[in-house]
Design a protein around this motif. Structure first.
Motif, PDB file in Angstrom:
ATOM      1  N   LEU A   1       5.334   3.497   9.610  1.00  0.00           N
ATOM      2  CA  LEU A   1       3.897   3.728   9.684  1.00  0.00           C
ATOM      3  C   LEU A   1       3.233   2.805  10.694  1.00  0.00           C
ATOM      4  N   LEU A   2       3.648   1.561  10.713  1.00  0.00           N
ATOM      5  CA  LEU A   2       3.074   0.615  11.668  1.00  0.00           C
ATOM      6  C   LEU A   2       3.411   1.014  13.099  1.00  0.00           C
TER       7      LEU A   2
ATOM      8  N   LEU B   1       0.824  -1.208   0.000  1.00  0.00           N
ATOM      9  CA  LEU B   1       0.000   0.000   0.000  1.00  0.00           C
ATOM     10  C   LEU B   1       0.859   1.260   0.000  1.00  0.00           C
ATOM     11  N   LEU B   2       1.918   1.247   0.780  1.00  0.00           N
ATOM     12  CA  LEU B   2       2.813   2.398   0.847  1.00  0.00           C
ATOM     13  C   LEU B   2       3.494   2.644  -0.494  1.00  0.00           C
TER      14      LEU B   2
ATOM     15  N   VAL C   1       2.204   9.964  -0.738  1.00  0.00           N
ATOM     16  CA  VAL C   1       3.082   9.813   0.434  1.00  0.00           C
ATOM     17  C   VAL C   1       4.496  10.135  -0.013  1.00  0.00           C
ATOM     18  N   ARG C   2       5.173  10.922   0.811  1.00  0.00           N
ATOM     19  CA  ARG C   2       6.525  11.338   0.448  1.00  0.00           C
ATOM     20  C   ARG C   2       7.498  10.160   0.473  1.00  0.00           C
ATOM     21  N   PRO C   3       8.562  10.252  -0.314  1.00  0.00           N
ATOM     22  CA  PRO C   3       9.578   9.199  -0.318  1.00  0.00           C
ATOM     23  C   PRO C   3      10.280   9.137   1.045  1.00  0.00           C
ATOM     24  N   GLY C   4      10.877   8.013   1.316  1.00  0.00           N
ATOM     25  CA  GLY C   4      11.655   7.866   2.542  1.00  0.00           C
ATOM     26  C   GLY C   4      10.877   7.296   3.708  1.00  0.00           C
ATOM     27  N   ILE C   5       9.562   7.227   3.587  1.00  0.00           N
ATOM     28  CA  ILE C   5       8.739   6.635   4.638  1.00  0.00           C
ATOM     29  C   ILE C   5       8.787   5.115   4.463  1.00  0.00           C
ATOM     30  N   ARG C   6       8.928   4.418   5.567  1.00  0.00           N
ATOM     31  CA  ARG C   6       8.958   2.945   5.530  1.00  0.00           C
ATOM     32  C   ARG C   6       7.687   2.392   6.160  1.00  0.00           C
ATOM     33  N   ALA C   7       7.268   1.231   5.712  1.00  0.00           N
ATOM     34  CA  ALA C   7       6.076   0.590   6.264  1.00  0.00           C
ATOM     35  C   ALA C   7       6.229   0.371   7.766  1.00  0.00           C
ATOM     36  N   GLU C   8       7.419   0.000   8.191  1.00  0.00           N
ATOM     37  CA  GLU C   8       7.660  -0.233   9.619  1.00  0.00           C
ATOM     38  C   GLU C   8       7.466   1.060  10.421  1.00  0.00           C
TER      39      GLU C   8
ATOM     40  N   ILE D   1      -1.459  14.754  12.790  1.00  0.00           N
ATOM     41  CA  ILE D   1      -0.035  15.087  12.736  1.00  0.00           C
ATOM     42  C   ILE D   1       0.721  14.046  11.913  1.00  0.00           C
ATOM     43  N   ALA D   2       0.429  12.785  12.143  1.00  0.00           N
ATOM     44  CA  ALA D   2       1.113  11.721  11.412  1.00  0.00           C
ATOM     45  C   ALA D   2       0.794  11.802   9.922  1.00  0.00           C
ATOM     46  N   ILE D   3      -0.448  12.025   9.577  1.00  0.00           N
ATOM     47  CA  ILE D   3      -0.826  12.106   8.155  1.00  0.00           C
ATOM     48  C   ILE D   3      -0.159  13.290   7.487  1.00  0.00           C
TER      49      ILE D   3
END
Length: 82
Positions: free
Chosen positions: A46-47, A27-28, A37-44, A72-74
């Motif tokens: 977000l979880l 999904l990410l 979603v901006r680059p550099g974010i990892r699924a871990e 804030i997270a979004i």
């Protein structure tokens, strides 16, 4: 001492965690491809955020705080296309 039931539970937990992480990665990846979603974010990442927000809301029984933390997270992961 662990018995076979403990080992089975650990194996099931690891399998469930892997399924959730893989689904989040998929999904990410799609969200990043569209620019949502901006680059550099990892699924871990977000979880971990989801877990922290859930724990905070449960611990303080504060739905408004949970809403603020989620917002804030979004905002923090939002891409340019969003």
């Amino acid at each position: 001492m662990q018995d076979s039931r403990d080992a089975d539970l650990l194996e099931q937990n690891a399998g469930c965690q892997a399924m959730i992480t893989n689904a989040a990665r998929d999904l990410l990846r799609r969200a990043q491809q569209t620019g949502a979603v901006r680059p550099g974010i990892r699924a871990e990442d977000l979880l971990a955020l989801v877990n922290a927000i859930s724990l905070a809301a449960e611990q303080h029984d504060d739905d408004e705080q949970a809403d603020r933390l989620l917002e804030i997270a979004i905002e923090g992961i939002r891409g340019q296309a969003a």
